[in-house]
Motif scaffolding. Structure first.
Motif, mmCIF file in Angstrom:
data_model
loop_
_atom_site.group_PDB
_atom_site.id
_atom_site.type_symbol
_atom_site.label_atom_id
_atom_site.label_comp_id
_atom_site.label_asym_id
_atom_site.label_seq_id
_atom_site.Cartn_x
_atom_site.Cartn_y
_atom_site.Cartn_z
ATOM 1 N N ALA A 41 -50.674 -9.940 0.393
ATOM 2 C CA ALA A 41 -49.510 -10.549 -0.249
ATOM 3 C C ALA A 41 -48.691 -9.539 -1.038
ATOM 4 O O ALA A 41 -47.459 -9.582 -1.040
ATOM 5 C CB ALA A 41 -49.955 -11.691 -1.151
ATOM 6 N N GLU A 42 -49.369 -8.620 -1.724
ATOM 7 C CA GLU A 42 -48.651 -7.637 -2.534
ATOM 8 C C GLU A 42 -47.825 -6.699 -1.657
ATOM 9 O O GLU A 42 -46.664 -6.406 -1.960
ATOM 10 C CB GLU A 42 -49.650 -6.830 -3.364
ATOM 11 N N LYS A 43 -48.412 -6.250 -0.559
ATOM 12 C CA LYS A 43 -47.685 -5.351 0.329
ATOM 13 C C LYS A 43 -46.534 -6.079 1.022
ATOM 14 O O LYS A 43 -45.446 -5.526 1.186
ATOM 15 C CB LYS A 43 -48.630 -4.764 1.374
ATOM 16 N N LEU A 44 -46.772 -7.335 1.406
ATOM 17 C CA LEU A 44 -45.702 -8.117 2.038
ATOM 18 C C LEU A 44 -44.538 -8.300 1.074
ATOM 19 O O LEU A 44 -43.372 -8.166 1.460
ATOM 20 C CB LEU A 44 -46.244 -9.475 2.481
ATOM 21 N N SER A 45 -44.840 -8.595 -0.185
ATOM 22 C CA SER A 45 -43.794 -8.761 -1.191
ATOM 23 C C SER A 45 -42.961 -7.493 -1.330
ATOM 24 O O SER A 45 -41.734 -7.546 -1.454
ATOM 25 C CB SER A 45 -44.418 -9.130 -2.530
ATOM 26 N N GLU A 46 -43.621 -6.344 -1.296
ATOM 27 C CA GLU A 46 -42.912 -5.073 -1.425
ATOM 28 C C GLU A 46 -42.016 -4.821 -0.210
ATOM 29 O O GLU A 46 -40.884 -4.347 -0.352
ATOM 30 C CB GLU A 46 -43.924 -3.939 -1.578
ATOM 31 N N ILE A 47 -42.507 -5.138 0.993
ATOM 32 C CA ILE A 47 -41.718 -4.951 2.213
ATOM 33 C C ILE A 47 -40.457 -5.801 2.167
ATOM 34 O O ILE A 47 -39.358 -5.343 2.479
ATOM 35 C CB ILE A 47 -42.555 -5.291 3.457
ATOM 36 N N VAL A 48 -40.615 -7.059 1.760
ATOM 37 C CA VAL A 48 -39.463 -7.971 1.681
ATOM 38 C C VAL A 48 -38.476 -7.497 0.624
ATOM 39 O O VAL A 48 -37.260 -7.513 0.827
ATOM 40 C CB VAL A 48 -39.942 -9.404 1.386
ATOM 41 N N LYS A 73 -50.805 -12.977 14.888
ATOM 42 C CA LYS A 73 -51.917 -12.010 14.804
ATOM 43 C C LYS A 73 -51.409 -10.615 14.425
ATOM 44 O O LYS A 73 -51.777 -9.599 15.017
ATOM 45 C CB LYS A 73 -52.693 -11.967 16.123
ATOM 46 N N LEU A 74 -50.526 -10.606 13.444
ATOM 47 C CA LEU A 74 -49.879 -9.376 13.013
ATOM 48 C C LEU A 74 -50.275 -9.068 11.581
ATOM 49 O O LEU A 74 -50.135 -9.911 10.695
ATOM 50 C CB LEU A 74 -48.359 -9.528 13.118
ATOM 51 N N ASP A 75 -50.782 -7.864 11.339
ATOM 52 C CA ASP A 75 -51.150 -7.435 10.002
ATOM 53 C C ASP A 75 -49.943 -6.797 9.315
ATOM 54 O O ASP A 75 -49.115 -6.162 9.971
ATOM 55 C CB ASP A 75 -52.300 -6.422 10.076
ATOM 56 N N VAL A 76 -49.860 -6.982 7.995
ATOM 57 C CA VAL A 76 -48.742 -6.418 7.247
ATOM 58 C C VAL A 76 -48.658 -4.906 7.435
ATOM 59 O O VAL A 76 -47.574 -4.325 7.471
ATOM 60 C CB VAL A 76 -48.863 -6.763 5.747
ATOM 61 N N SER A 77 -49.806 -4.263 7.559
ATOM 62 C CA SER A 77 -49.829 -2.808 7.717
ATOM 63 C C SER A 77 -49.191 -2.348 9.023
ATOM 64 O O SER A 77 -48.859 -1.168 9.176
ATOM 65 C CB SER A 77 -51.270 -2.286 7.641
ATOM 66 N N ALA A 81 -40.782 -1.524 9.850
ATOM 67 C CA ALA A 81 -39.472 -1.630 9.188
ATOM 68 C C ALA A 81 -39.124 -3.096 9.035
ATOM 69 O O ALA A 81 -39.594 -3.949 9.797
ATOM 70 C CB ALA A 81 -38.390 -0.908 9.988
ATOM 71 N N ALA A 82 -38.304 -3.395 8.036
ATOM 72 C CA ALA A 82 -37.818 -4.757 7.823
ATOM 73 C C ALA A 82 -36.352 -4.686 7.437
ATOM 74 O O ALA A 82 -35.924 -3.758 6.748
ATOM 75 C CB ALA A 82 -38.628 -5.456 6.732
ATOM 76 N N SER A 83 -35.583 -5.671 7.881
ATOM 77 C CA SER A 83 -34.142 -5.655 7.612
ATOM 78 C C SER A 83 -33.590 -7.075 7.645
ATOM 79 O O SER A 83 -33.937 -7.868 8.530
ATOM 80 C CB SER A 83 -33.428 -4.804 8.669
ATOM 81 N N TRP A 84 -32.734 -7.403 6.675
ATOM 82 C CA TRP A 84 -32.034 -8.688 6.700
ATOM 83 C C TRP A 84 -30.958 -8.644 7.781
ATOM 84 O O TRP A 84 -30.171 -7.700 7.851
ATOM 85 C CB TRP A 84 -31.386 -8.973 5.352
ATOM 86 N N CYS A 85 -30.942 -9.663 8.624
ATOM 87 C CA CYS A 85 -29.947 -9.767 9.695
ATOM 88 C C CYS A 85 -29.938 -11.215 10.157
ATOM 89 O O CYS A 85 -30.327 -12.106 9.396
ATOM 90 C CB CYS A 85 -30.293 -8.811 10.849
ATOM 91 N N THR A 86 -29.480 -11.484 11.361
ATOM 92 C CA THR A 86 -29.655 -12.783 11.985
ATOM 93 C C THR A 86 -30.252 -12.562 13.365
ATOM 94 O O THR A 86 -30.136 -11.476 13.934
ATOM 95 C CB THR A 86 -28.330 -13.579 12.117
#
Length: 200
Positions: A41-48, A73-77, A81-86
């Motif tokens: 959860a902590e790493k996911l929060s940082e990615i977002v 079946k996807l691990d946060v690690s 990359a993450a990006s806001w888009c549509t």
């Protein structure tokens, strides 16, 4: 033929799109994960939190995003990359797609904000599976109403549109908007470069 993967809409555009606009490559084989994924959860929060935002932004539900990751079946690690888009599967001119976060990983793309549908409460997310992808490439659209999109399209067997990542921009009625528009283009190019590295 593999069916296009989208939890919301499956639309075929084999008669609307030419393969010449996409970069073709040899299909790749990727090992699927079978074990249950535990979300950090902590790493996911940082990615977002660090996902770049331009004109596409909404409210993110971390619990829902975590559930989408687990469902795939996807691990946060594994998120590169993450990006806001549509995320779109309709005509590029359509303005019907809500903001989402695209999570790019080695096996494909997961796009979600962790929200659920009003009816039934089903988790809303879309995916592009790289094992079904036969081509990809950048494309753009400009609307007369001073707005447009910088996009990446993914094509499957039979030239079927698997999905389109779309970074929208809106020009000011008065003033110079070139810097903001170029920033949107640069974000599309950042994700495109990563996709090119993964798919060749």
């Amino acid at each position: 033929m593999n069916k296009p993967t989208s939890c919301d809409i499956d639309v075929a555009f084999d008669d609307l799109y030419s393969v010449n606009r996409w970069t073709s490559f040899r299909p790749i084989t990727l090992q699927a994960r079978s074990e249950r994924t535990v979300v950090d959860a902590e790493k996911l929060s940082e990615i977002v939190k660090l996902a770049p935002v331009h004109f596409d932004q909404g409210q993110a539900d971390l619990n829902g995003i975590g559930q989408a990751l687990t469902a795939e079946k996807l691990d946060v690690s594994e998120v590169l990359a993450a990006s806001w888009c549509t995320f779109g599967t309709a005509n590029i001119e359509a303005l019907v797609d809500a903001p989402t976060i695209a999570f790019v990983h080695s096996r494909g793309i997961l796009a979600t904000t962790g929200k659920r549908k009003m009816l039934g409460g089903k988790l809303k997310y879309s995916t592009v599976d790289f094992t079904s992808c036969r081509g990809y490439g950048p494309t753009e659209h400009e609307d007369p109403r001073r707005l447009g999109k910088f996009c990446i399209e993914f094509a499957g067997p039979g030239n079927i549109l698997l999905g389109r990542l779309q970074w929208t921009w809106r020009a000011k009625r008065f003033g110079d908007s070139r810097q903001q528009i170029m920033a949107v283009a640069e974000e599309r190019d950042r994700i495109l470069q990563l996709v090119t590295t993964l798919l060749g």
